[in-house]
Design a protein around this motif. Structure first.
Motif, PDB file in Angstrom:
ATOM      1  N   ASN A 525       0.822  -1.208   0.000  1.00 46.34           N
ATOM      2  CA  ASN A 525       0.000   0.000   0.000  1.00 46.34           C
ATOM      3  C   ASN A 525       0.855   1.258   0.000  1.00 46.34           C
ATOM      4  O   ASN A 525       1.865   1.341   0.711  1.00 46.34           O
ATOM      5  CB  ASN A 525      -0.918   0.024   1.229  1.00 46.34           C
ATOM      6  N   THR A 526       0.436   2.229  -0.801  1.00 46.55           N
ATOM      7  CA  THR A 526       1.071   3.546  -0.809  1.00 46.55           C
ATOM      8  C   THR A 526       0.003   4.597  -0.535  1.00 46.55           C
ATOM      9  O   THR A 526      -1.016   4.648  -1.220  1.00 46.55           O
ATOM     10  CB  THR A 526       1.736   3.835  -2.167  1.00 46.55           C
ATOM     11  N   HIS A 527       0.239   5.428   0.490  1.00 47.66           N
ATOM     12  CA  HIS A 527      -0.707   6.482   0.866  1.00 47.66           C
ATOM     13  C   HIS A 527      -0.043   7.828   0.600  1.00 47.66           C
ATOM     14  O   HIS A 527       1.012   8.131   1.179  1.00 47.66           O
ATOM     15  CB  HIS A 527      -1.087   6.376   2.345  1.00 47.66           C
ATOM     16  N   GLN A 528      -0.627   8.638  -0.267  1.00 45.81           N
ATOM     17  CA  GLN A 528      -0.081   9.950  -0.579  1.00 45.81           C
ATOM     18  C   GLN A 528      -0.388  10.926   0.555  1.00 45.81           C
ATOM     19  O   GLN A 528      -1.523  10.994   1.033  1.00 45.81           O
ATOM     20  CB  GLN A 528      -0.674  10.476  -1.896  1.00 45.81           C
ATOM     21  N   PHE A 529       0.621  11.673   0.969  1.00 47.29           N
ATOM     22  CA  PHE A 529       0.458  12.691   2.019  1.00 47.29           C
ATOM     23  C   PHE A 529       0.214  14.026   1.319  1.00 47.29           C
ATOM     24  O   PHE A 529       1.142  14.624   0.769  1.00 47.29           O
ATOM     25  CB  PHE A 529       1.719  12.749   2.879  1.00 47.29           C
ATOM     26  N   THR A 530      -1.031  14.496   1.325  1.00 53.48           N
ATOM     27  CA  THR A 530      -1.396  15.668   0.524  1.00 53.48           C
ATOM     28  C   THR A 530      -1.840  16.865   1.362  1.00 53.48           C
ATOM     29  O   THR A 530      -2.171  17.906   0.814  1.00 53.48           O
ATOM     30  CB  THR A 530      -2.541  15.304  -0.443  1.00 53.48           C
ATOM     31  N   VAL A 531      -1.864  16.733   2.681  1.00 53.25           N
ATOM     32  CA  VAL A 531      -2.329  17.844   3.515  1.00 53.25           C
ATOM     33  C   VAL A 531      -1.169  18.788   3.816  1.00 53.25           C
ATOM     34  O   VAL A 531      -0.038  18.567   3.376  1.00 53.25           O
ATOM     35  CB  VAL A 531      -2.965  17.322   4.821  1.00 53.25           C
ATOM     36  N   GLU A 532      -1.458  19.845   4.580  1.00 53.40           N
ATOM     37  CA  GLU A 532      -0.414  20.815   4.928  1.00 53.40           C
ATOM     38  C   GLU A 532       0.744  20.103   5.614  1.00 53.40           C
ATOM     39  O   GLU A 532       0.550  19.289   6.509  1.00 53.40           O
ATOM     40  CB  GLU A 532      -0.980  21.891   5.849  1.00 53.40           C
ATOM     41  N   LYS A 533       1.954  20.432   5.185  1.00 54.71           N
ATOM     42  CA  LYS A 533       3.121  19.656   5.585  1.00 54.71           C
ATOM     43  C   LYS A 533       3.697  20.151   6.910  1.00 54.71           C
ATOM     44  O   LYS A 533       4.705  20.879   6.951  1.00 54.71           O
ATOM     45  CB  LYS A 533       4.157  19.673   4.467  1.00 54.71           C
ATOM     46  N   GLN A 540      -0.546  12.535  12.599  1.00 53.84           N
ATOM     47  CA  GLN A 540      -1.940  12.112  12.453  1.00 53.84           C
ATOM     48  C   GLN A 540      -2.112  11.236  11.220  1.00 53.84           C
ATOM     49  O   GLN A 540      -2.828  10.224  11.258  1.00 53.84           O
ATOM     50  CB  GLN A 540      -2.847  13.344  12.351  1.00 53.84           C
ATOM     51  N   PHE A 541      -1.454  11.606  10.118  1.00 54.01           N
ATOM     52  CA  PHE A 541      -1.549  10.854   8.861  1.00 54.01           C
ATOM     53  C   PHE A 541      -1.062   9.420   9.043  1.00 54.01           C
ATOM     54  O   PHE A 541      -1.712   8.459   8.607  1.00 54.01           O
ATOM     55  CB  PHE A 541      -0.725  11.580   7.796  1.00 54.01           C
ATOM     56  N   ILE A 542       0.088   9.251   9.697  1.00 54.10           N
ATOM     57  CA  ILE A 542       0.650   7.911   9.891  1.00 54.10           C
ATOM     58  C   ILE A 542      -0.236   7.093  10.824  1.00 54.10           C
ATOM     59  O   ILE A 542      -0.514   5.915  10.558  1.00 54.10           O
ATOM     60  CB  ILE A 542       2.095   8.006  10.427  1.00 54.10           C
ATOM     61  N   ASN A 543      -0.675   7.697  11.910  1.00 55.97           N
ATOM     62  CA  ASN A 543      -1.549   6.973  12.848  1.00 55.97           C
ATOM     63  C   ASN A 543      -2.860   6.559  12.186  1.00 55.97           C
ATOM     64  O   ASN A 543      -3.368   5.456  12.420  1.00 55.97           O
ATOM     65  CB  ASN A 543      -1.831   7.839  14.077  1.00 55.97           C
ATOM     66  N   GLU A 544      -3.382   7.444  11.338  1.00 58.92           N
ATOM     67  CA  GLU A 544      -4.626   7.121  10.636  1.00 58.92           C
ATOM     68  C   GLU A 544      -4.422   6.009   9.613  1.00 58.92           C
ATOM     69  O   GLU A 544      -5.291   5.170   9.410  1.00 58.92           O
ATOM     70  CB  GLU A 544      -5.173   8.371   9.944  1.00 58.92           C
ATOM     71  N   ALA A 545      -3.269   6.015   8.949  1.00 61.07           N
ATOM     72  CA  ALA A 545      -3.001   4.959   7.971  1.00 61.07           C
ATOM     73  C   ALA A 545      -2.878   3.601   8.661  1.00 61.07           C
ATOM     74  O   ALA A 545      -3.296   2.572   8.117  1.00 61.07           O
ATOM     75  CB  ALA A 545      -1.717   5.283   7.202  1.00 61.07           C
ATOM     76  N   ARG A 546      -2.333   3.615   9.877  1.00 59.49           N
ATOM     77  CA  ARG A 546      -2.162   2.357  10.608  1.00 59.49           C
ATOM     78  C   ARG A 546      -3.475   1.894  11.245  1.00 59.49           C
ATOM     79  O   ARG A 546      -3.728   0.699  11.357  1.00 59.49           O
ATOM     80  CB  ARG A 546      -1.095   2.532  11.695  1.00 59.49           C
ATOM     81  N   GLY A 581      -7.137  21.366  -4.103  1.00 63.89           N
ATOM     82  CA  GLY A 581      -6.616  22.117  -2.964  1.00 63.89           C
ATOM     83  C   GLY A 581      -7.543  22.143  -1.770  1.00 63.89           C
ATOM     84  O   GLY A 581      -7.137  21.843  -0.635  1.00 63.89           O
ATOM     85  N   PRO A 582      -8.832  22.507  -1.947  1.00 68.22           N
ATOM     86  CA  PRO A 582      -9.762  22.496  -0.809  1.00 68.22           C
ATOM     87  C   PRO A 582      -9.896  21.108  -0.175  1.00 68.22           C
ATOM     88  O   PRO A 582     -10.093  20.996   1.035  1.00 68.22           O
ATOM     89  CB  PRO A 582     -11.089  22.953  -1.439  1.00 68.22           C
ATOM     90  N   CYS A 583      -9.778  20.052  -1.009  1.00 70.16           N
ATOM     91  CA  CYS A 583      -9.844  18.683  -0.461  1.00 70.16           C
ATOM     92  C   CYS A 583      -8.655  18.413   0.450  1.00 70.16           C
ATOM     93  O   CYS A 583      -8.786  17.804   1.509  1.00 70.16           O
ATOM     94  CB  CYS A 583      -9.862  17.648  -1.586  1.00 70.16           C
ATOM     95  N   GLN A 584      -7.480  18.868   0.023  1.00 66.29           N
ATOM     96  CA  GLN A 584      -6.272  18.678   0.818  1.00 66.29           C
ATOM     97  C   GLN A 584      -6.389  19.404   2.152  1.00 66.29           C
ATOM     98  O   GLN A 584      -6.000  18.882   3.204  1.00 66.29           O
ATOM     99  CB  GLN A 584      -5.057  19.184   0.038  1.00 66.29           C
ATOM    100  N   GLN A 585      -6.943  20.630   2.116  1.00 65.14           N
ATOM    101  CA  GLN A 585      -7.102  21.395   3.352  1.00 65.14           C
ATOM    102  C   GLN A 585      -8.137  20.756   4.267  1.00 65.14           C
ATOM    103  O   GLN A 585      -8.029  20.816   5.491  1.00 65.14           O
ATOM    104  CB  GLN A 585      -7.508  22.828   3.013  1.00 65.14           C
ATOM    105  N   PHE A 586      -9.142  20.122   3.676  1.00 69.54           N
ATOM    106  CA  PHE A 586     -10.225  19.548   4.460  1.00 69.54           C
ATOM    107  C   PHE A 586      -9.868  18.185   5.052  1.00 69.54           C
ATOM    108  O   PHE A 586     -10.463  17.760   6.047  1.00 69.54           O
ATOM    109  CB  PHE A 586     -11.477  19.422   3.585  1.00 69.54           C
ATOM    110  N   ALA A 587      -8.874  17.496   4.455  1.00 68.39           N
ATOM    111  CA  ALA A 587      -8.558  16.114   4.864  1.00 68.39           C
ATOM    112  C   ALA A 587      -8.302  15.970   6.361  1.00 68.39           C
ATOM    113  O   ALA A 587      -8.891  15.088   7.007  1.00 68.39           O
ATOM    114  CB  ALA A 587      -7.374  15.591   4.050  1.00 68.39           C
ATOM    115  N   PRO A 588      -7.435  16.795   7.000  1.00 64.87           N
ATOM    116  CA  PRO A 588      -7.233  16.622   8.448  1.00 64.87           C
ATOM    117  C   PRO A 588      -8.491  16.961   9.255  1.00 64.87           C
ATOM    118  O   PRO A 588      -8.717  16.383  10.325  1.00 64.87           O
ATOM    119  CB  PRO A 588      -6.083  17.586   8.773  1.00 64.87           C
TER     120      PRO A 588
END
Length: 785
Positions: A525-533, A540-546, A581-588
């Motif tokens: 699996n590959t999960h793209q990290f697209t939110v604010e860096k 949060q991204f890693i914990n959510e992926a796990r 862009g709005p999707c990326q901002q909304f993801a977290p």
């Protein structure tokens, strides 16, 4: 004069065409905010419309120049421009205002041209100033403030006189108002003092004069200068005592030139943790045989088996000259060969050594040696070395060293990382401190990258950052990556960086089109990290992926899970596109919604990637992103849907979702409060609120979720205190929100409604307090029986 006319002509030509923003300011793509401001300042003074009144296009060109500056000084706009050019700025350009030319000449960035004053901004303020091994003095100012200009020459002299002793900084609150607001700046100039290793600044309230500020700093320096007696002096001077540090002894006496106590204090602070500083009050009959009349200090090297000789230093009018002479006496940084580098790496892999900061250089390194010698006063618990890339070119090539000097860190555990920042001593020290802590961040070799991408790493999970050293957002992201890595054990996940200027072929092969690009690679699996860096978002991204809070719907499971939805379930789905862009901002925010509702088994929070599942989204009539749809309780399958059209933040979405919950929070007025709460047979939890109260709005969804979890045990209600102020007063409400729990038939005393206050503000804390109340109520009823 001819040069400036030519430059002005070239600038006019450049501004009249759609040329690169960096070229318009005459700066490199990796320029920092200070360099951007300095470049704009020089051009603004000569190119201002007030200076070019005969040119009808001067205003238009200057507005363009101002626009360029406003974009490049803002990290978010700068990133958009770097990725997409001017087209990426559509909708962000507003009508630019500008000041008089005199403002840019005299007021714009007061300390930009002062190398001793460290200009701080939002990207580095807290990392540089808090928990620092050196004391900081920071001047918060506004270029518009006349008192700030009055202080400026004093501040420059302070910075120069205390160079190396403490760190002297400045924050332009017109450019970085968010920092100033965060630390509570209310007027200009304000000076904050940060003691060593402190989290918070202390406001300086004394006179803003050179003498008063110097006295304030010197009185707070923590420098240990011990006085030695004649016996110790003789022992040290003969070299019969073994020491682990060099020693500097000030030789003072009534007839001798000796540095003042303040000068000695400054020198001791500069060499803190590098050199033992002592003072010997010698009587002339003890000194005349060993010291000349002009000797003011003696430098004693570390005593070893080699030849040992004290160095006698004559009095200097300028203390900085003495500091330079002492630096020249310090031991040379260790030269490391290719074989020694590999030996160090093996020791570090077993974590049997502290880390190493290594300077890669070519040619003569005399000036570099002096810089290396200063580093131990700033960076502690790290070894220092240097590698000559002319002699060990194969090693430098293997480590991707491609310019000189370049700095790298070998970490306990064996990871290696190169610095891509500035080569100032403060930047090098900051890189070393942060990199050595981030033991789990690896600069990846070509072989390792391919191994990770081809999933040849067994069960290893990797968070990989693809970057380019010339890309400012990339350099801003690297410290965030290091911070995030500290939260994870290597057994859970590794962090790797890929320099796409070095591994360009691999980056092209795997379709890396913009920098920075980050992804989590975990097995197949590959999960793209697209939110604010930022570091919190990475964590949060890693914990959510796990352990996902948000369910992923695809064409394989959509009909089975949502198409056959049962009436007892409530589904909320975010239809998004990764490039949006709005999707990326909304993801977290969406993840935060899912976490808040995780306790409710009947609520399912999901998302659909409409780029990967275009046919599925097309069949559902999705035309824009993000689209949020709710499939309520009581309906089956996709028969009923509610569309969300509010603000895209977690709180707003949560307040919308809770309206569809099965257990309702009742709205009470004084009459229903009397009949239901005070005279009823149920336990009630009542939220006294005001509609305008921000904390009340935050509490509202937590309160509604708690109502679902405590169904059948407690009834939940709200009272609007804007409408019923007298009633809320009789209930003992003095602030909003206030939660009160009421037991049956025990709630009135002299016309005051008595309830027990609940302090919790989250689902878990509200639930725990209510259950504790119910338990005490049950025990009380049992005792009464």
């Amino acid at each position: 004069m001819m040069y400036w006319r030519t430059l002005l002509l070239l600038l006019i030509i450049a501004l009249s065409s759609a040329e690169d923003y960096y070229e318009l300011l005459g700066i490199k793509r990796d320029a920092n905010e200070r360099e951007i401001r300095k470049a704009f300042k020089k051009l603004a003074v000569t190119h201002h419309p007030d200076k070019n009144k005969d040119d009808p296009k001067a205003h238009e060109r200057f507005v363009k120049l101002t626009t360029v500056y406003e974009v490049l000084k803002d990290p978010d706009l700068k990133k958009k421009y770097d990725l997409y050019g001017e087209e990426g700025l559509d909708g962000t350009n507003k009508q630019r205002q500008y000041h008089s030319w005199n403002y840019y000449q005299n007021n714009f960035g007061i300390y930009d041209d002062d190398p001793e004053v460290i200009t701080l901004n939002r990207n580095d303020y807290f990392d540089s100033v808090t928990n620092s091994e050196k004391m900081w003095l920071v001047n918060f100012y506004s270029p518009m403030c006349s008192h700030c200009h009055t202080l400026a020459p004093v501040w420059r002299k302070i910075a120069k006189d205390l160079e190396g002793v403490i760190r002297v900084g400045a924050v332009n609150c017109e450019d970085d108002w968010n920092i100033c607001s965060q630390v509570g700046i209310r007027s200009y100039p304000t000076i904050l003092h940060y003691p060593k290793n402190s989290q918070h600044g202390i406001r300086y309230t004394n006179e803003k004069t050179h003498s008063a500020i110097m006295r304030f700093v010197l009185d707070r320096l923590e420098a240990n200068i011990r006085e030695i007696n004649n016996n110790v002096w003789n022992v040290l001077l003969r070299g019969t005592e073994k020491t682990n540090r060099p020693t500097l002894i000030f030789t003072c006496g009534t007839q001798r030139n000796c540095y003042t106590p303040d000068e000695r204090l400054k020198i001791a602070a500069i060499f803190d943790k590098m050199i033992n500083v002592r003072i010997f009050l010698c009587e002339e009959d003890h000194c005349e045989d060993t010291l000349s009349q002009d000797t003011a200090a003696v430098y004693l090297p570390v005593n070893s088996d080699n030849s040992w000789t004290p160095v006698f230093l004559d009095y200097e009018d300028d203390v900085n000259t003495l500091v330079q002479k002492v630096l020249e006496q310090l031991p040379e940084p260790q030269d490391v060969s290719s074989d020694e580098f590999q030996d160090i790496k093996k020791r570090l892999e077993s974590e049997s050594d502290v880390g190493w900061l290594i300077c890669f250089y070519i040619g003569h390194a005399t000036e570099l040696d002096l810089q290396l010698k200063k580093l131990p006063s700033i960076v502690h618990d790290i070894n220092l070395g240097k590698i000559h890339c002319g002699r060990y070119s194969d090693l430098c090539n293997d480590l991707n060293v491609n310019h000189y000097p370049m700095w790298g860190v070998l970490k306990p555990g064996g990871a290696f990382e190169l610095s891509h920042g500035k080569n100032t001593i403060n930047d090098i020290a900051k890189f070393a401190e942060h990199s050595i802590k981030a033991k789990n961040v690896w600069a990846l070799s070509a072989e390792k990258i391919v191994s990770i991408l081809k999933r040849n790493n067994g069960n290893e999970a990797w968070f990989v950052d693809w970057y380019a050293p010339w890309c400012p957002p990339c350099l801003k992201f690297l410290p965030e990556l290091r911070k995030a890595s500290l939260e994870f054990d290597p057994s859970v996940i590794h962090f790797g960086t890929v320099d796409c200027t070095v591994h360009s072929g691999i980056c092209r092969q795997y379709n890396i089109r913009s920098y920075p690009t980050a992804m989590l690679i975990n097995g197949s699996n590959t999960h793209q990290f697209t939110v604010e860096k930022t570091a919190p978002n990475i964590i949060q991204f890693i914990n959510e992926a796990r352990n996902p809070s948000v369910l992923s719907l695809t064409s394989k499971n959509f009909n089975q899970r949502l198409g056959k939805k049962k009436a007892k379930l409530l589904w909320v789905v975010d239809y998004f596109a990764p490039w949006c862009g709005p999707c990326q901002q909304f993801a977290p925010e969406w993840t935060s919604v899912a976490k808040s509702l995780r306790a409710l088994s009947f609520v399912k929070i999901a998302s659909v990637d409409c780029e990967a599942e275009s046919a599925l989204c097309g069949s559902q009539g999705i035309r824009s992103y993000p689209t949020i749809r709710l499939y309520p309780i009581g309906s089956e399958g996709l028969s009923t849907v509610a569309l969300y059209s509010g603000a895209r933040d977690a709180l707003s979405v949560l307040r919308w979702i809770v309206q569809f919950f099965p257990v309702k929070v009742e709205n009470l007025n004084p009459t229903t409060f009397e009949s239901e709460v005070l005279n009823g047979d149920d336990v009630w939890l009542v939220d006294f609120f005001a509609p305008w109260c921000g904390h009340c709005q935050v509490l509202e969804p937590h309160f509604a979720v708690a109502a679902q979890l405590l169904e059948g045990k407690v009834r939940f209600a709200r009272v609007n205190c804007d409408n019923y102020r007298q009633h809320c007063g009789r209930s003992g409400v003095r602030a909003y929100p206030t939660l009160m729990i009421y037991s049956p038939n025990q709630n009135r005393h002299h016309n005051i409604y008595e309830g027990q206050r609940i302090e919790g503000t989250t689902v878990d804390t509200i639930k725990d307090e209510v259950l504790l109340f119910l338990k005490s109520l049950s025990n009380r009823n049992r005792d009464e029986l």
